[in-house]
Scaffold this motif. Structure first.
Motif, PDB file in Angstrom:
ATOM      1  N   UNK A  81       0.831  -1.208   0.000  1.00  0.00           N
ATOM      2  CA  UNK A  81       0.000   0.000   0.000  1.00  0.00           C
ATOM      3  C   UNK A  81       0.863   1.254   0.000  1.00  0.00           C
ATOM      4  N   UNK A  82       1.896   1.239   0.821  1.00  0.00           N
ATOM      5  CA  UNK A  82       2.804   2.390   0.888  1.00  0.00           C
ATOM      6  C   UNK A  82       3.485   2.606  -0.458  1.00  0.00           C
ATOM      7  N   UNK A 108       4.378   5.768  -5.156  1.00  0.00           N
ATOM      8  CA  UNK A 108       4.817   5.456  -6.513  1.00  0.00           C
ATOM      9  C   UNK A 108       6.273   4.994  -6.589  1.00  0.00           C
ATOM     10  N   UNK A 109       6.626   4.087  -5.668  1.00  0.00           N
ATOM     11  CA  UNK A 109       7.927   3.419  -5.728  1.00  0.00           C
ATOM     12  C   UNK A 109       7.666   1.920  -5.589  1.00  0.00           C
ATOM     13  N   UNK A 110       8.685   1.121  -5.819  1.00  0.00           N
ATOM     14  CA  UNK A 110       8.506  -0.324  -5.707  1.00  0.00           C
ATOM     15  C   UNK A 110       8.651  -0.784  -4.258  1.00  0.00           C
ATOM     16  N   UNK A 111       8.125  -1.975  -3.986  1.00  0.00           N
ATOM     17  CA  UNK A 111       8.291  -2.560  -2.649  1.00  0.00           C
ATOM     18  C   UNK A 111       9.767  -2.790  -2.367  1.00  0.00           C
ATOM     19  N   UNK A 112      10.500  -3.126  -3.396  1.00  0.00           N
ATOM     20  CA  UNK A 112      11.942  -3.340  -3.231  1.00  0.00           C
ATOM     21  C   UNK A 112      12.642  -2.050  -2.790  1.00  0.00           C
ATOM     22  N   UNK A 137      15.314   1.146   1.390  1.00  0.00           N
ATOM     23  CA  UNK A 137      15.374   2.310   2.268  1.00  0.00           C
ATOM     24  C   UNK A 137      15.316   1.901   3.742  1.00  0.00           C
ATOM     25  N   UNK A 138      14.507   0.898   4.021  1.00  0.00           N
ATOM     26  CA  UNK A 138      14.391   0.412   5.395  1.00  0.00           C
ATOM     27  C   UNK A 138      15.712  -0.216   5.847  1.00  0.00           C
TER      28      UNK A 138
END
Length: 126
Positions: free
Chosen positions: A3-4, A9-13, A18-19
């Motif tokens: 959802x984030x 508008x970025x990928x889950x990857x 970033x995390x």
């Protein structure tokens, strides 16, 4: 996380990357799912804007740390100002009820600069 990713508008990857770099923080559910606060949207937008401006992720991380510190400082200052406002209100209330001699005594112990600062802080809080 999906959802984030859709919202910014970025990928889950990208969010995972970033995390792992410490640019974003996630809370974990009991089933080990990651949850991100609404502030994460603002952070990702900030990161993406900085990247478009040509900044490295290392520089962006430093800027985020500075930004976080500034936000903490502002919150701390607001709390102190609220406390000061209560104290000033109490003193002003007592001064209004007291006689002229007590007022003069208080004026002698509080500098002109302090009075000006107190008045400024009260205006900021209003």
């Amino acid at each position: 996380m999906g959802e984030l990713a859709d919202k910014v508008n970025v990928t889950k990857r990208t969010i995972d990357y970033y995390t792992n770099l410490g640019l974003l923080e996630a809370e974990r559910s009991p089933s080990n799912y990651r949850y991100y606060s609404s502030a994460s949207i603002e952070r990702i937008n900030f990161i993406e804007k900085c990247k478009k401006d040509g900044m490295s992720l290392e520089i962006i991380k430093k800027r985020l740390l500075e930004k976080d510190t500034e936000e903490i400082d502002v919150l701390e200052l607001r709390l102190k100002m609220k406390s000061l406002e209560k104290d000033v209100s109490k003193v002003l209330g007592k001064l209004e009820k007291s006689d002229q001699q007590n007022r003069e005594c208080v004026k002698k112990h509080v500098s002109h600069e302090s009075l000006t600062l107190i008045q400024s802080l009260i205006l900021l809080l209003s």
